[in-house]
Design a protein around this motif. Sequence first.
Motif, PDB file in Angstrom:
ATOM      1  N   VAL A  53      38.768  48.962  39.274  1.00  0.00           N
ATOM      2  CA  VAL A  53      38.038  47.718  39.006  1.00  0.00           C
ATOM      3  C   VAL A  53      38.433  46.607  39.973  1.00  0.00           C
ATOM      4  O   VAL A  53      37.576  45.817  40.398  1.00  0.00           O
ATOM      5  N   VAL A  54      39.692  46.531  40.359  1.00  0.00           N
ATOM      6  CA  VAL A  54      40.131  45.495  41.291  1.00  0.00           C
ATOM      7  C   VAL A  54      39.487  45.718  42.655  1.00  0.00           C
ATOM      8  O   VAL A  54      38.968  44.783  43.281  1.00  0.00           O
ATOM      9  N   GLU A  55      39.496  46.954  43.129  1.00  0.00           N
ATOM     10  CA  GLU A  55      38.859  47.269  44.408  1.00  0.00           C
ATOM     11  C   GLU A  55      37.364  46.960  44.360  1.00  0.00           C
ATOM     12  O   GLU A  55      36.811  46.405  45.306  1.00  0.00           O
ATOM     13  N   PHE A  56      36.715  47.314  43.254  1.00  0.00           N
ATOM     14  CA  PHE A  56      35.287  47.031  43.113  1.00  0.00           C
ATOM     15  C   PHE A  56      35.015  45.536  43.242  1.00  0.00           C
ATOM     16  O   PHE A  56      34.093  45.123  43.953  1.00  0.00           O
ATOM     17  N   CYS A  57      35.807  44.718  42.570  1.00  0.00           N
ATOM     18  CA  CYS A  57      35.601  43.268  42.638  1.00  0.00           C
ATOM     19  C   CYS A  57      35.831  42.742  44.046  1.00  0.00           C
ATOM     20  O   CYS A  57      35.088  41.871  44.517  1.00  0.00           O
ATOM     21  N   GLN A  58      36.821  43.267  44.749  1.00  0.00           N
ATOM     22  CA  GLN A  58      37.071  42.858  46.134  1.00  0.00           C
ATOM     23  C   GLN A  58      35.894  43.249  47.029  1.00  0.00           C
ATOM     24  O   GLN A  58      35.467  42.467  47.884  1.00  0.00           O
ATOM     25  N   ILE A  59      35.372  44.436  46.817  1.00  0.00           N
ATOM     26  CA  ILE A  59      34.229  44.900  47.610  1.00  0.00           C
ATOM     27  C   ILE A  59      33.007  44.045  47.319  1.00  0.00           C
ATOM     28  O   ILE A  59      32.297  43.614  48.236  1.00  0.00           O
ATOM     29  N   ALA A  60      32.733  43.773  46.052  1.00  0.00           N
ATOM     30  CA  ALA A  60      31.588  42.934  45.690  1.00  0.00           C
ATOM     31  C   ALA A  60      31.698  41.567  46.370  1.00  0.00           C
ATOM     32  O   ALA A  60      30.707  41.031  46.868  1.00  0.00           O
ATOM     33  N   ARG A  61      32.895  41.019  46.401  1.00  0.00           N
ATOM     34  CA  ARG A  61      33.106  39.706  47.027  1.00  0.00           C
ATOM     35  C   ARG A  61      32.730  39.744  48.503  1.00  0.00           C
ATOM     36  O   ARG A  61      32.022  38.870  48.985  1.00  0.00           O
ATOM     37  N   VAL A  62      33.209  40.759  49.243  1.00  0.00           N
ATOM     38  CA  VAL A  62      32.897  40.805  50.676  1.00  0.00           C
ATOM     39  C   VAL A  62      31.435  41.152  50.930  1.00  0.00           C
ATOM     40  O   VAL A  62      30.893  40.797  51.981  1.00  0.00           O
ATOM     41  N   ARG A  64      29.175  39.835  49.210  1.00  0.00           N
ATOM     42  CA  ARG A  64      28.487  38.629  48.735  1.00  0.00           C
ATOM     43  C   ARG A  64      27.551  38.942  47.574  1.00  0.00           C
ATOM     44  O   ARG A  64      26.427  38.476  47.492  1.00  0.00           O
ATOM     45  N   GLU A  65      28.048  39.790  46.677  1.00  0.00           N
ATOM     46  CA  GLU A  65      27.297  40.215  45.495  1.00  0.00           C
ATOM     47  C   GLU A  65      28.109  39.888  44.246  1.00  0.00           C
ATOM     48  O   GLU A  65      29.342  39.925  44.266  1.00  0.00           O
ATOM     49  N   ASN A  66      27.407  39.611  43.167  1.00  0.00           N
ATOM     50  CA  ASN A  66      28.050  39.379  41.884  1.00  0.00           C
ATOM     51  C   ASN A  66      28.359  40.748  41.276  1.00  0.00           C
ATOM     52  O   ASN A  66      27.440  41.554  41.074  1.00  0.00           O
ATOM     53  N   PRO A  67      29.616  41.035  40.941  1.00  0.00           N
ATOM     54  CA  PRO A  67      29.936  42.349  40.383  1.00  0.00           C
ATOM     55  C   PRO A  67      29.192  42.643  39.088  1.00  0.00           C
ATOM     56  O   PRO A  67      28.804  43.780  38.834  1.00  0.00           O
ATOM     57  N   VAL A  68      28.969  41.620  38.289  1.00  0.00           N
ATOM     58  CA  VAL A  68      28.231  41.811  37.034  1.00  0.00           C
ATOM     59  C   VAL A  68      26.802  42.245  37.336  1.00  0.00           C
ATOM     60  O   VAL A  68      26.269  43.152  36.685  1.00  0.00           O
ATOM     61  N   CYS A  69      26.193  41.638  38.333  1.00  0.00           N
ATOM     62  CA  CYS A  69      24.822  42.014  38.698  1.00  0.00           C
ATOM     63  C   CYS A  69      24.742  43.452  39.192  1.00  0.00           C
ATOM     64  O   CYS A  69      23.773  44.157  38.891  1.00  0.00           O
ATOM     65  N   ILE A  70      25.746  43.891  39.930  1.00  0.00           N
ATOM     66  CA  ILE A  70      25.767  45.279  40.393  1.00  0.00           C
ATOM     67  C   ILE A  70      25.818  46.216  39.195  1.00  0.00           C
ATOM     68  O   ILE A  70      25.065  47.192  39.113  1.00  0.00           O
ATOM     69  N   LEU A  71      26.691  45.923  38.243  1.00  0.00           N
ATOM     70  CA  LEU A  71      26.807  46.777  37.053  1.00  0.00           C
ATOM     71  C   LEU A  71      25.539  46.746  36.210  1.00  0.00           C
ATOM     72  O   LEU A  71      25.133  47.772  35.670  1.00  0.00           O
ATOM     73  N   GLN A  72      24.900  45.593  36.123  1.00  0.00           N
ATOM     74  CA  GLN A  72      23.632  45.491  35.400  1.00  0.00           C
ATOM     75  C   GLN A  72      22.533  46.281  36.104  1.00  0.00           C
ATOM     76  O   GLN A  72      21.736  46.962  35.446  1.00  0.00           O
ATOM     77  N   GLN A  73      22.515  46.204  37.424  1.00  0.00           N
ATOM     78  CA  GLN A  73      21.492  46.898  38.211  1.00  0.00           C
ATOM     79  C   GLN A  73      21.495  48.407  37.923  1.00  0.00           C
ATOM     80  O   GLN A  73      20.438  49.022  37.907  1.00  0.00           O
ATOM     81  N   VAL A  74      22.657  48.976  37.713  1.00  0.00           N
ATOM     82  CA  VAL A  74      22.738  50.421  37.485  1.00  0.00           C
ATOM     83  C   VAL A  74      22.826  50.770  35.994  1.00  0.00           C
ATOM     84  O   VAL A  74      23.033  51.922  35.642  1.00  0.00           O
ATOM     85  N   GLY A  75      22.656  49.757  35.145  1.00  0.00           N
ATOM     86  CA  GLY A  75      22.597  50.004  33.699  1.00  0.00           C
ATOM     87  C   GLY A  75      23.928  50.258  33.053  1.00  0.00           C
ATOM     88  O   GLY A  75      23.981  50.871  31.975  1.00  0.00           O
TER      89      GLY A  75
END
Length: 77
Positions: A53-62, A64-75
């Motif tokens: 989860v920490v790596e995912f949040c770091q990746i989302a940041r670089v 320029r995406e909201n991690p919550v939106c990514i998780l919502q996008q894939v259900g």
Amino acid sequence: MKSNFTREYEAFLEELIAARKRNGLTQQAVADLLHKPQSFVSKYENGQRRLDVVEFCQIARVLRENPVCILQQVGLI
């Protein structure tokens, strides 16, 4: 593709790849922003390495995406 992963995790990885491309970033550019080798990005995108989860949040940041939106996008949430 990543047969040892669930369909949900595969969709998650596909969305990360799409987000990277949508933002015009190469694997090398993402790796540079994360201060990691390019192989780090390649391995998680190809399913050779699982993200925490920490790596995912770091990746989302670089990306320029909201991690919550990514998780919502894939259900996932």
